[in-house]
Design an enzyme around this catalytic site. Structure first.
Site, mmCIF file in Angstrom:
data_model
loop_
_atom_site.group_PDB
_atom_site.id
_atom_site.type_symbol
_atom_site.label_atom_id
_atom_site.label_comp_id
_atom_site.label_asym_id
_atom_site.label_seq_id
_atom_site.Cartn_x
_atom_site.Cartn_y
_atom_site.Cartn_z
ATOM 1 N N PHE A 141 33.366 47.833 47.088
ATOM 2 C CA PHE A 141 31.907 47.698 47.130
ATOM 3 C C PHE A 141 31.573 46.346 47.737
ATOM 4 O O PHE A 141 31.887 45.304 47.172
ATOM 5 C CB PHE A 141 31.246 47.827 45.753
ATOM 6 C CG PHE A 141 29.749 47.752 45.861
ATOM 7 C CD1 PHE A 141 28.997 48.891 46.151
ATOM 8 C CD2 PHE A 141 29.074 46.541 45.751
ATOM 9 C CE1 PHE A 141 27.616 48.812 46.307
ATOM 10 C CE2 PHE A 141 27.700 46.463 45.896
ATOM 11 C CZ PHE A 141 26.969 47.597 46.177
ATOM 12 N N ASP A 226 35.843 38.623 48.971
ATOM 13 C CA ASP A 226 34.481 38.881 48.489
ATOM 14 C C ASP A 226 34.468 38.562 46.992
ATOM 15 O O ASP A 226 34.864 39.383 46.169
ATOM 16 C CB ASP A 226 34.091 40.336 48.754
ATOM 17 C CG ASP A 226 32.668 40.645 48.256
ATOM 18 O OD1 ASP A 226 32.120 39.843 47.466
ATOM 19 O OD2 ASP A 226 32.118 41.693 48.639
ATOM 20 N N LYS A 255 25.298 36.524 44.228
ATOM 21 C CA LYS A 255 24.965 36.756 42.824
ATOM 22 C C LYS A 255 24.767 35.459 42.027
ATOM 23 O O LYS A 255 23.715 34.854 42.120
ATOM 24 C CB LYS A 255 26.005 37.690 42.199
ATOM 25 C CG LYS A 255 25.897 39.106 42.803
ATOM 26 C CD LYS A 255 26.418 40.195 41.925
ATOM 27 C CE LYS A 255 25.974 41.556 42.447
ATOM 28 N NZ LYS A 255 27.003 42.303 43.161
HETATM 29 C C1 LIG Z 1 26.832 42.963 44.474
HETATM 30 C C2 LIG Z 1 27.928 42.870 45.441
HETATM 31 C C3 LIG Z 1 27.692 42.819 46.830
HETATM 32 C C4 LIG Z 1 26.309 42.958 47.413
HETATM 33 O O1 LIG Z 1 25.423 41.987 46.979
HETATM 34 P P1 LIG Z 1 23.831 42.239 47.128
HETATM 35 O O2 LIG Z 1 23.239 40.917 46.763
HETATM 36 O O3 LIG Z 1 23.473 43.332 46.180
HETATM 37 O O4 LIG Z 1 23.597 42.610 48.546
HETATM 38 C C5 LIG Z 1 28.772 42.651 47.654
HETATM 39 N N1 LIG Z 1 30.027 42.563 47.175
HETATM 40 C C6 LIG Z 1 30.306 42.619 45.864
HETATM 41 C C7 LIG Z 1 31.715 42.483 45.389
HETATM 42 C C8 LIG Z 1 29.265 42.791 44.951
HETATM 43 O O5 LIG Z 1 29.539 42.894 43.644
#
Ligand SMILES: *Cc1c(COP(=O)(O)O)cnc(C)c1O
Length: 401
Positions: A141, A226, A255
């Protein structure tokens, strides 16, 4: 109709149904607790998918935001502002890197990482034009934009949104042999979550991330981590990769970087890698704005104390011990995770993740299902042991009922 019911009906009538929220209407929150429009209190065990690592209404973060609100909030990158240098310097330093490219949301930062890796591939590595490949993992994700969902394996995230952006290769998560086989001279980057959050808090087998680091180093491929959800204290370390002793070429952050106050994301890397950009080639009107920088600077200062990581590690051990005791008792199949982060597979006969989440809500605990019968537990890192134990009592009660 109750106040909650009418607020929910109005929301459903006037918004796209791209989410299926739990039926609670929040009106205020403090620390690890939220209050709904009817005055009921709930323990937040989701923390905005880790965007609220420092809790709701964190005094230091709110004060930093308020002070900045009174001075200047937005300049656009057409001008410099006096919080920008500090933010970039401090964030690079926290990451042990040299350079920062600020954006707003996580998906934008992932897009930025993709563009950076491609340009680095053509300009530095010498990949033939338009041939760059980025290797990603199944069940990843990384966000919701068209390019990012192009390399998702989740049908819900992809269906009806094609045509898809080419240039990605998907390999099974945790399989080093498959990873090695997928790497070619055109591979510019490997993009991975050190722990897959949305997939159900999947921790890869020991040695996998170090193996990916070795392979990418040997072949002059960027390792992009990520850490949008796994980073900034959640697992008991500043970065989840630290557990494996791995340093990537690039962190993608978001985040918690915005302290639950404003969206702040960033790509953090070396001068060599981020140095590929020239004026006009990438940007964002709001990226690196004064308010975002002021809040993020406070986040960075708080992480520097190490106390949040320490608490996440200490209380996380307790959390995993308690959850571990539930495994094999007929209600919990498996538990995964690290620090204050757990994916709990409920025995399917006990209900779907959604049903368990609703029952927990009725008992004043907020969690979110991920897939099928899995719920995710990720409370703010400021949660007390007493509150966490109370939340776990509610989980035990729901599973016993
Ligand atoms: C939440 C998340 C995203 C996307 O972040 P948004 O601010 O919702 O666009 C990307 N990678 C990971 C691992 C995430 O948990």
């Amino acid at each position: 109709m109750s106040a909650s019911e009418s607020a929910i009906a109005a929301a459903e009538a006037h918004s796209a149904h791209n989410y299926h929220p739990l039926p609670i209407v929040v009106t205020s929150a403090e620390g690890a607790w939220m209050t709904d429009v009817e005055g009921r209190r709930y323990l937040d065990m989701l923390a905005g998918y880790s965007a609220l690592n420092f809790g709701h209404g964190n005094r230091r973060l709110i004060d930093a935001a308020k002070a900045q609100l009174e001075r200047v909030t937005l300049t656009s990158r057409a001008f410099y502002h006096d919080r920008f240098a500090d933010f970039c310097e401090q964030l690079a330093d926290l990451c042990g890197m040299e350079s920062v490219l600020p954006m707003n949301t996580g998906a934008e930062a992932v897009e930025t990482a993709v563009k950076t890796a491609r340009k680095w591939g053509y300009r530095v590595k010498g990949v033939v034009d338009n041939m760059a490949k980025i290797v990603v993992a199944s069940n990843n994700f990384h966000g919701r934009t068209t390019t990012v969902i192009s390399f998702s394996t989740d049908p819900e995230a992809r269906a009806d949104f094609g045509p898809y952006t080419p240039g990605f290769e998907i390999v099974p998560y945790g399989d080093l042999t498959a990873m090695e086989a997928a790497l070619t001279e055109n591979t510019v980057a490997v993009l991975l979550e050190p722990i897959q959050g949305e997939a159900g808090v999947l921790v890869p087998p020991p040695g996998y991330l170090a193996g990916v680091r070795r392979l990418t180093q040997e072949r002059n491929i960027l390792f992009i981590a990520d850490e949008i959800q796994s980073g900034l204290g959640r697992t008991g370390r500043t970065f989840a990769l630290e557990h494996e002793g791995v340093v990537p070429d690039m962190y993608v952050l978001g985040k918690a970087l915005g302290g639950g106050v404003v969206p702040v994301s960033a790509v953090v890397s070396s001068q060599e890698v981020l140095g590929v950009f020239r004026p006009g080639e990438h940007g964002s009107t709001f990226g690196g704005n004064p308010l975002a920088c002021a809040v993020a600077l406070e986040v960075i200062a708080m992480l520097r104390s190490g106390e949040y990581q320490q608490w996440a590690s200490e209380l996380g051990e307790h959390l995993h011990h308690e959850l571990g005791l539930m495994v094999g008792t007929g209600s919990v199949e498996a538990v995964r995770g690290r620090g204050l982060w757990a994916g709990v597979d409920i025995v399917p006969e006990r209900g779907t993740g959604r049903e368990i989440s609703e029952k927990l809500m009725d008992r004043g605990v907020l969690v979110k299902d991920t897939h099928g019968s899995t719920i995710r537990i990720a409370p703010p890192l400021v949660i007390s042991k007493e509150d966490l134990d109370w939340g776990l009592d509610q989980l035990r009660a729901v599973l016993a009922g």
